[in-house]
Design an enzyme around this catalytic site. Sequence first.
Site, PDB file in Angstrom:
ATOM      1  N   ASP A  13      50.949 -50.196 -23.210  1.00  0.00           N
ATOM      2  CA  ASP A  13      51.935 -50.537 -22.183  1.00  0.00           C
ATOM      3  C   ASP A  13      53.328 -50.809 -22.747  1.00  0.00           C
ATOM      4  OD1 ASP A  13      49.833 -50.354 -20.371  1.00  0.00           O
ATOM      5  OD2 ASP A  13      49.321 -52.468 -20.626  1.00  0.00           O
ATOM      6  N   LYS A  16      55.616 -46.102 -22.898  1.00  0.00           N
ATOM      7  CA  LYS A  16      55.529 -44.723 -23.404  1.00  0.00           C
ATOM      8  C   LYS A  16      55.877 -43.694 -22.330  1.00  0.00           C
ATOM      9  CE  LYS A  16      51.224 -45.611 -24.442  1.00  0.00           C
ATOM     10  NZ  LYS A  16      51.168 -47.051 -24.221  1.00  0.00           N
ATOM     11  N   LYS A  18      57.706 -43.819 -19.660  1.00  0.00           N
ATOM     12  CA  LYS A  18      59.132 -43.720 -19.358  1.00  0.00           C
ATOM     13  C   LYS A  18      59.871 -42.892 -20.418  1.00  0.00           C
ATOM     14  CE  LYS A  18      63.407 -45.916 -19.714  1.00  0.00           C
ATOM     15  NZ  LYS A  18      64.439 -46.833 -19.276  1.00  0.00           N
ATOM     16  N   GLY A  40      47.735 -46.077 -18.140  1.00  0.00           N
ATOM     17  CA  GLY A  40      48.561 -46.124 -16.932  1.00  0.00           C
ATOM     18  C   GLY A  40      49.996 -46.022 -17.401  1.00  0.00           C
ATOM     19  N   HIS A  41      50.599 -44.861 -17.236  1.00  0.00           N
ATOM     20  CA  HIS A  41      51.966 -44.632 -17.718  1.00  0.00           C
ATOM     21  C   HIS A  41      52.910 -44.574 -16.526  1.00  0.00           C
ATOM     22  CE1 HIS A  41      50.371 -42.748 -21.732  1.00  0.00           C
ATOM     23  NE2 HIS A  41      49.921 -43.960 -21.501  1.00  0.00           N
TER      24      HIS A  41
HETATM   25  P1  GDP Z   1      52.925 -47.260 -20.903  1.00  0.00           P
HETATM   26  O1  GDP Z   1      51.467 -47.393 -20.622  1.00  0.00           O
HETATM   27  O2  GDP Z   1      53.252 -47.435 -22.350  1.00  0.00           O
HETATM   28  O3  GDP Z   1      53.527 -45.994 -20.340  1.00  0.00           O
HETATM   29  O4  GDP Z   1      53.638 -48.486 -20.158  1.00  0.00           O
HETATM   30  P2  GDP Z   1      53.307 -49.022 -18.672  1.00  0.00           P
HETATM   31  O5  GDP Z   1      53.832 -48.082 -17.682  1.00  0.00           O
HETATM   32  O6  GDP Z   1      51.887 -49.411 -18.552  1.00  0.00           O
HETATM   33  O7  GDP Z   1      54.096 -50.392 -18.689  1.00  0.00           O
HETATM   34  C1  GDP Z   1      55.468 -50.450 -18.899  1.00  0.00           C
HETATM   35  C2  GDP Z   1      56.111 -51.104 -17.683  1.00  0.00           C
HETATM   36  O8  GDP Z   1      57.431 -51.492 -17.990  1.00  0.00           O
HETATM   37  C3  GDP Z   1      56.236 -50.175 -16.500  1.00  0.00           C
HETATM   38  O9  GDP Z   1      56.166 -50.930 -15.320  1.00  0.00           O
HETATM   39  C4  GDP Z   1      57.632 -49.579 -16.671  1.00  0.00           C
HETATM   40  O10 GDP Z   1      58.207 -49.145 -15.444  1.00  0.00           O
HETATM   41  C5  GDP Z   1      58.371 -50.759 -17.215  1.00  0.00           C
HETATM   42  N1  GDP Z   1      59.478 -50.481 -18.136  1.00  0.00           N
HETATM   43  C6  GDP Z   1      59.550 -49.531 -19.116  1.00  0.00           C
HETATM   44  N2  GDP Z   1      60.688 -49.697 -19.825  1.00  0.00           N
HETATM   45  C7  GDP Z   1      61.328 -50.749 -19.290  1.00  0.00           C
HETATM   46  C8  GDP Z   1      62.541 -51.445 -19.622  1.00  0.00           C
HETATM   47  O11 GDP Z   1      63.251 -51.119 -20.560  1.00  0.00           O
HETATM   48  N3  GDP Z   1      62.851 -52.527 -18.835  1.00  0.00           N
HETATM   49  C9  GDP Z   1      62.089 -52.929 -17.783  1.00  0.00           C
HETATM   50  N4  GDP Z   1      62.474 -53.979 -17.084  1.00  0.00           N
HETATM   51  N5  GDP Z   1      60.946 -52.309 -17.475  1.00  0.00           N
HETATM   52  C10 GDP Z   1      60.558 -51.248 -18.220  1.00  0.00           C
HETATM   53  P1  IMO Z   2      48.294 -47.358 -21.832  1.00  0.00           P
HETATM   54  O1  IMO Z   2      48.190 -45.911 -22.225  1.00  0.00           O
HETATM   55  C1  IMO Z   2      46.860 -51.429 -22.397  1.00  0.00           C
HETATM   56  C2  IMO Z   2      42.599 -51.924 -23.311  1.00  0.00           C
HETATM   57  C3  IMO Z   2      41.726 -52.578 -22.270  1.00  0.00           C
HETATM   58  C4  IMO Z   2      40.704 -53.242 -23.165  1.00  0.00           C
HETATM   59  C5  IMO Z   2      40.508 -52.235 -24.275  1.00  0.00           C
HETATM   60  C6  IMO Z   2      39.326 -51.298 -24.082  1.00  0.00           C
HETATM   61  O2  IMO Z   2      48.697 -47.570 -20.423  1.00  0.00           O
HETATM   62  O3  IMO Z   2      49.125 -48.107 -22.822  1.00  0.00           O
HETATM   63  P2  IMO Z   2      38.798 -49.262 -22.498  1.00  0.00           P
HETATM   64  O4  IMO Z   2      38.894 -49.104 -21.021  1.00  0.00           O
HETATM   65  O5  IMO Z   2      39.634 -48.311 -23.269  1.00  0.00           O
HETATM   66  O6  IMO Z   2      37.373 -49.274 -22.978  1.00  0.00           O
HETATM   67  O7  IMO Z   2      39.355 -50.741 -22.793  1.00  0.00           O
HETATM   68  O8  IMO Z   2      41.699 -51.474 -24.312  1.00  0.00           O
HETATM   69  N1  IMO Z   2      43.366 -50.753 -22.843  1.00  0.00           N
HETATM   70  C7  IMO Z   2      44.679 -50.748 -22.608  1.00  0.00           C
HETATM   71  N2  IMO Z   2      45.572 -51.761 -22.666  1.00  0.00           N
HETATM   72  N3  IMO Z   2      47.257 -50.177 -22.091  1.00  0.00           N
HETATM   73  C8  IMO Z   2      46.378 -49.156 -22.063  1.00  0.00           C
HETATM   74  O9  IMO Z   2      46.770 -47.882 -21.914  1.00  0.00           O
HETATM   75  C9  IMO Z   2      45.012 -49.430 -22.288  1.00  0.00           C
HETATM   76  N4  IMO Z   2      43.886 -48.671 -22.311  1.00  0.00           N
HETATM   77  C10 IMO Z   2      42.895 -49.494 -22.667  1.00  0.00           C
HETATM   78  O10 IMO Z   2      42.461 -53.510 -21.512  1.00  0.00           O
HETATM   79  O11 IMO Z   2      41.234 -54.413 -23.719  1.00  0.00           O
HETATM   80 MG    MG Z   3      50.186 -48.572 -19.453  1.00  0.00          MG
END
Ligand code: GDP
Ligand code: IMO
Ligand code: MG
Length: 421
Positions: A13, A16, A18, A40-41
Amino acid sequence: MALDVLLGLQWGDEGKGKIVDYLANQYDIIARFQGGPNAGHTIVIGSDKYVLHTIPSGIFRPDVQNLIGNGVVVDPIILAKEIRGLREAGLKMENLLISSKAHLILPTHRWLDAASEAAKGDAKIGSTLKGIGPTYMDKTGRNGLRIGDINAGTFKEKYNNLSSKHQQLLEIYPSVDFKYEEEKAKWFEAIEEISWIPVVDCQYYVNDALKSGKKILAEGAQGSMLDIDFGTYPYVTSSNTVTSGVCTGLGVAPKNVGKVLGITKAYCTRVGSGPFPTELNDEMGEKLRALGKEFGATTGRPRRCGWIDIPQLKYTIMINGVDSLCVTKLDILNEFDVIKIAKHYTIDGKQTDQLPYDLTGADIKIDFDEMPGWKVDLEDINDLSDLPQAAKDFIAEIERLLEVPVNFVSKGPERRNLLVR
Ligand code: GDP
Ligand code: IMO
Ligand code: MG
């Protein structure tokens, strides 16, 4: 001839999605190489927000091909739903491809995931319950079903064999609620629904593209600290989330791997169980969670929050061979008087920058450095040179400590909220 890599350096999270969406128009192909719908991206374009689970984050660029690689595990129900959502948003989806060697998540894999977690009680991994672990277990156990099996006459039979094996296995676990027949019917409907996606031999597709001069970006899922080998085992996911996973997850030789861009938040988060040295279990942690809207994009669970951790980042930079950094969510620190950076660990009275074998039991004291906050809204800043001095100092300190240049700073969820060096 090179394939670049973008991946998360923390526990997932990092933002990535974005950054991939932003960079995608500089590439011909964006490819996911591991993980599955545990990811979840999030991508925010104007007032629209999208969360992708299986589909690469280049999908919003119609001229860019988006490849689901062989290292990915695919739940057809989730993939079909994702495609429906994107079509409703007006996307044509003509730029999506899938590897014949990608493994399928069966409904019973999800069931096993839930039962395994229930059996672990307090020691649960905190899995996303998407069936990731059991599917990779069947892959390495040589029992799995792959996309390329779908059109073979024996597909139903193979499905039934694997599914009944799972049902026998489920008898050793505590019972958990699962509407199997309903899920099975939905699964086969989804298999039909996704049957239009062009199936490719990923390894040939990728290598032919490289040979013809095309540019590829591999999009990591999860984070390096969730890597099956190098993460905080057993509190990890079941795939290699690090750079080396790109080679096996797409069929590309190490010599063809180009630049590696590592993403880190300006602080740190983790969702699910497991050690987190800089975690803040106080109002500071609450503040980061509230301002950063730190709730899982896949499960909605609150994310645990803490300060940026230099030894942890040095470790993942080393394993991934990171060439440059992107620091995200800098804006979340706007309101802090003081920002902390975990500079070193002290373990058994000795200062170290190395992570111990097991972070879980380790008695780690953190040596923090404090830096003054900037207390300014960054919304209207469009150039790195216009950042307030305290923010510039914070970024410079990260670069100095990590010995890797920060080439991108993200300061808002939207595509345009990115400062590029
Ligand atoms: P990912 O899994 O690495 O793609 O990240 P996620 O989407 O799960 O979580 C990142 C969260 O932060 C999302 O809600 C994005 O919309 C948000 N986000 C990404 N970059 C920024 C930033 O620079 N500032 C803020 N406020 N939110 C951001
Ligand atoms: P993105 O790509 C954050 C975590 C789960 C749990 C562990 C194992 O959005 O960054 P799993 O379902 O893979 O067996 O869970 O890994 N986890 C993540 N945490 N971002 C993710 O993906 C994750 N995918 C799995 O919360 O701790
Ligand atoms: Mg994510």
